[in-house]
Design a protein around this motif. Structure first.
Motif, PDB file in Angstrom:
ATOM      1  N   ALA A  20      38.911 -13.649   6.972  1.00 37.35           N
ATOM      2  CA  ALA A  20      38.240 -14.870   6.522  1.00 37.35           C
ATOM      3  C   ALA A  20      38.106 -15.869   7.672  1.00 37.35           C
ATOM      4  O   ALA A  20      37.069 -16.532   7.813  1.00 37.35           O
ATOM      5  N   CYS A  21      39.145 -15.983   8.501  1.00 38.41           N
ATOM      6  CA  CYS A  21      39.067 -16.864   9.675  1.00 38.41           C
ATOM      7  C   CYS A  21      37.925 -16.442  10.593  1.00 38.41           C
ATOM      8  O   CYS A  21      37.133 -17.274  11.054  1.00 38.41           O
ATOM      9  N   ARG A  27      36.425 -16.831  15.383  1.00 34.61           N
ATOM     10  CA  ARG A  27      37.600 -16.762  16.255  1.00 34.61           C
ATOM     11  C   ARG A  27      38.836 -16.480  15.415  1.00 34.61           C
ATOM     12  O   ARG A  27      38.817 -16.609  14.186  1.00 34.61           O
ATOM     13  N   LEU A  28      39.897 -16.103  16.119  1.00 33.56           N
ATOM     14  CA  LEU A  28      41.164 -15.859  15.438  1.00 33.56           C
ATOM     15  C   LEU A  28      42.291 -16.348  16.328  1.00 33.56           C
ATOM     16  O   LEU A  28      42.506 -15.821  17.418  1.00 33.56           O
ATOM     17  N   THR A  29      42.977 -17.383  15.869  1.00 27.44           N
ATOM     18  CA  THR A  29      44.185 -17.850  16.543  1.00 27.44           C
ATOM     19  C   THR A  29      45.326 -17.790  15.541  1.00 27.44           C
ATOM     20  O   THR A  29      45.116 -17.888  14.326  1.00 27.44           O
ATOM     21  N   MET A  30      46.525 -17.647  16.053  1.00 29.50           N
ATOM     22  CA  MET A  30      47.674 -17.585  15.161  1.00 29.50           C
ATOM     23  C   MET A  30      47.863 -18.908  14.431  1.00 29.50           C
ATOM     24  O   MET A  30      48.291 -18.935  13.275  1.00 29.50           O
ATOM     25  N   ALA A  31      47.518 -20.020  15.088  1.00 31.16           N
ATOM     26  CA  ALA A  31      47.651 -21.322  14.435  1.00 31.16           C
ATOM     27  C   ALA A  31      46.686 -21.444  13.258  1.00 31.16           C
ATOM     28  O   ALA A  31      47.063 -21.905  12.170  1.00 31.16           O
ATOM     29  N   ASP A  32      45.439 -21.030  13.475  1.00 27.38           N
ATOM     30  CA  ASP A  32      44.459 -21.086  12.385  1.00 27.38           C
ATOM     31  C   ASP A  32      44.861 -20.165  11.240  1.00 27.38           C
ATOM     32  O   ASP A  32      44.714 -20.510  10.059  1.00 27.38           O
ATOM     33  N   LEU A  33      45.347 -18.989  11.599  1.00 28.10           N
ATOM     34  CA  LEU A  33      45.747 -18.026  10.575  1.00 28.10           C
ATOM     35  C   LEU A  33      46.922 -18.558   9.762  1.00 28.10           C
ATOM     36  O   LEU A  33      46.936 -18.462   8.526  1.00 28.10           O
ATOM     37  N   ALA A  34      47.906 -19.130  10.441  1.00 28.72           N
ATOM     38  CA  ALA A  34      49.063 -19.682   9.736  1.00 28.72           C
ATOM     39  C   ALA A  34      48.636 -20.809   8.800  1.00 28.72           C
ATOM     40  O   ALA A  34      49.114 -20.906   7.660  1.00 28.72           O
ATOM     41  N   ALA A  35      47.717 -21.656   9.266  1.00 29.59           N
ATOM     42  CA  ALA A  35      47.250 -22.758   8.425  1.00 29.59           C
ATOM     43  C   ALA A  35      46.532 -22.234   7.187  1.00 29.59           C
ATOM     44  O   ALA A  35      46.716 -22.746   6.076  1.00 29.59           O
ATOM     45  N   ARG A  36      45.719 -21.200   7.352  1.00 26.84           N
ATOM     46  CA  ARG A  36      44.998 -20.653   6.202  1.00 26.84           C
ATOM     47  C   ARG A  36      45.960 -20.024   5.199  1.00 26.84           C
ATOM     48  O   ARG A  36      45.751 -20.097   3.986  1.00 26.84           O
ATOM     49  N   LEU A  37      47.014 -19.420   5.709  1.00 30.52           N
ATOM     50  CA  LEU A  37      47.992 -18.773   4.834  1.00 30.52           C
ATOM     51  C   LEU A  37      48.982 -19.770   4.231  1.00 30.52           C
ATOM     52  O   LEU A  37      49.691 -19.428   3.279  1.00 30.52           O
ATOM     53  N   GLY A  38      49.048 -20.970   4.798  1.00 32.01           N
ATOM     54  CA  GLY A  38      50.063 -21.916   4.357  1.00 32.01           C
ATOM     55  C   GLY A  38      51.454 -21.437   4.708  1.00 32.01           C
ATOM     56  O   GLY A  38      52.412 -21.616   3.946  1.00 32.01           O
ATOM     57  N   ALA A  39      51.555 -20.815   5.883  1.00 31.70           N
ATOM     58  CA  ALA A  39      52.825 -20.236   6.317  1.00 31.70           C
ATOM     59  C   ALA A  39      53.029 -20.557   7.788  1.00 31.70           C
ATOM     60  O   ALA A  39      52.141 -21.090   8.459  1.00 31.70           O
ATOM     61  N   ALA A  53      47.497  -6.991  17.456  1.00 33.01           N
ATOM     62  CA  ALA A  53      47.827  -6.048  16.386  1.00 33.01           C
ATOM     63  C   ALA A  53      47.032  -6.349  15.122  1.00 33.01           C
ATOM     64  O   ALA A  53      46.630  -5.430  14.394  1.00 33.01           O
ATOM     65  N   ILE A  54      46.791  -7.623  14.856  1.00 32.07           N
ATOM     66  CA  ILE A  54      46.002  -7.999  13.681  1.00 32.07           C
ATOM     67  C   ILE A  54      44.564  -7.520  13.836  1.00 32.07           C
ATOM     68  O   ILE A  54      43.977  -6.945  12.908  1.00 32.07           O
ATOM     69  N   ILE A  55      43.992  -7.734  15.016  1.00 31.98           N
ATOM     70  CA  ILE A  55      42.616  -7.279  15.252  1.00 31.98           C
ATOM     71  C   ILE A  55      42.526  -5.764  15.126  1.00 31.98           C
ATOM     72  O   ILE A  55      41.583  -5.227  14.532  1.00 31.98           O
ATOM     73  N   GLU A  56      43.523  -5.070  15.649  1.00 33.02           N
ATOM     74  CA  GLU A  56      43.487  -3.610  15.564  1.00 33.02           C
ATOM     75  C   GLU A  56      43.658  -3.140  14.121  1.00 33.02           C
ATOM     76  O   GLU A  56      43.056  -2.144  13.706  1.00 33.02           O
ATOM     77  N   ALA A  57      44.449  -3.861  13.350  1.00 37.86           N
ATOM     78  CA  ALA A  57      44.588  -3.521  11.933  1.00 37.86           C
ATOM     79  C   ALA A  57      43.286  -3.769  11.179  1.00 37.86           C
ATOM     80  O   ALA A  57      42.948  -3.029  10.242  1.00 37.86           O
ATOM     81  N   LEU A  58      42.542  -4.792  11.578  1.00 35.64           N
ATOM     82  CA  LEU A  58      41.222  -5.015  10.979  1.00 35.64           C
ATOM     83  C   LEU A  58      40.272  -3.881  11.355  1.00 35.64           C
ATOM     84  O   LEU A  58      39.458  -3.442  10.532  1.00 35.64           O
TER      85      LEU A  58
END
Length: 209
Positions: A20-21, A27-39, A53-58
């Motif tokens: 979704a990010c 783009r994909l940053t860990m900060a943006d991802l954490a904010a979207r997850l609320g974690a 690893a996240i990109i490769e899992a996608l």
């Protein structure tokens, strides 16, 4: 005051949020991802070791959607054609992901197994071993470029008929939107496969399984 319950994370929920990010921002940053997850970012690392690893899992997830060539005994070029259509469609649904996938080395097992079957097909019809990885690059480039084209606006070109009459006429005769992209893809795929047959010494329609 009741404490806010922390969201439970899983690999799938992280990948959903990561996609979704990318779809939203490219783009994909860990900060943006954490904010979207609320974690917290650290909680993400408990499930996946980092951005790469996240990109490769996608990539692995899309590889599951694409699937391998059918290997059903049909003509080798028909098998590649079917695989290319699936490849383009899966990538076209997430065009912002394409630059992220191409920036790092591919390790996703599902995707690599699909390439293994492409190698088998090309080997069986006589492709020189030194050329097979190059043919895979050609197929990749065409599928990814066609996926981006499928995400293009309906009006790809705007040509003034007074100053660019030939181009303006050509544009006016072509379909628009998805029909244009689909026809262009099939036209180019026919030319690509014909070129492969020619390069492979005219070994057309050899049945392999």
């Amino acid at each position: 005051m009741a404490q806010r319950r922390k969201r439970l994370l899983s690999v799938e929920s992280i990948l959903d949020a990561a996609l979704a990010c990318v779809d939203d921002s490219g783009r994909l940053t860990m900060a943006d991802l954490a904010a979207r997850l609320g974690a917290s970012a650290s909680s993400i690392y408990h499930h996946l070791p980092g951005r790469a690893a996240i990109i490769e899992a996608l990539r692995e997830r899309l590889g599951d959607e694409i699937g391998p060539p059918p290997m059903d005994g049909s003509d080798w070029d028909a098998q590649i054609r079917q695989w290319m259509r699936s490849y383009r469609q899966a990538m076209a649904e997430h065009p912002n992901l394409i630059p992220l996938l191409t920036e790092q080395t591919m390790t996703a097992g599902t995707v690599l197994r699909g390439y293994e079957q492409i190698v088998t097909l090309l080997t069986q019809v006589g492709a020189p071993a030194a050329d097979i990885a190059l043919w895979i690059s050609v197929l990749d480039s065409y599928a990814l470029g066609s996926a981006l084209d499928l995400a293009a606006p309906d009006e790809v070109w705007h040509a003034d008929p007074d100053t660019l009459p030939a181009l303006a006429e050509a544009i006016s005769m072509a379909p628009r939107g998805r029909p244009r992209a689909d026809k262009a893809f099939e036209l180019g795929l026919n030319a690509l496969l014909a070129g492969m047959r020619d390069q492979l010494g005219g070994s057309s329609a050899a049945s392999v399984s």
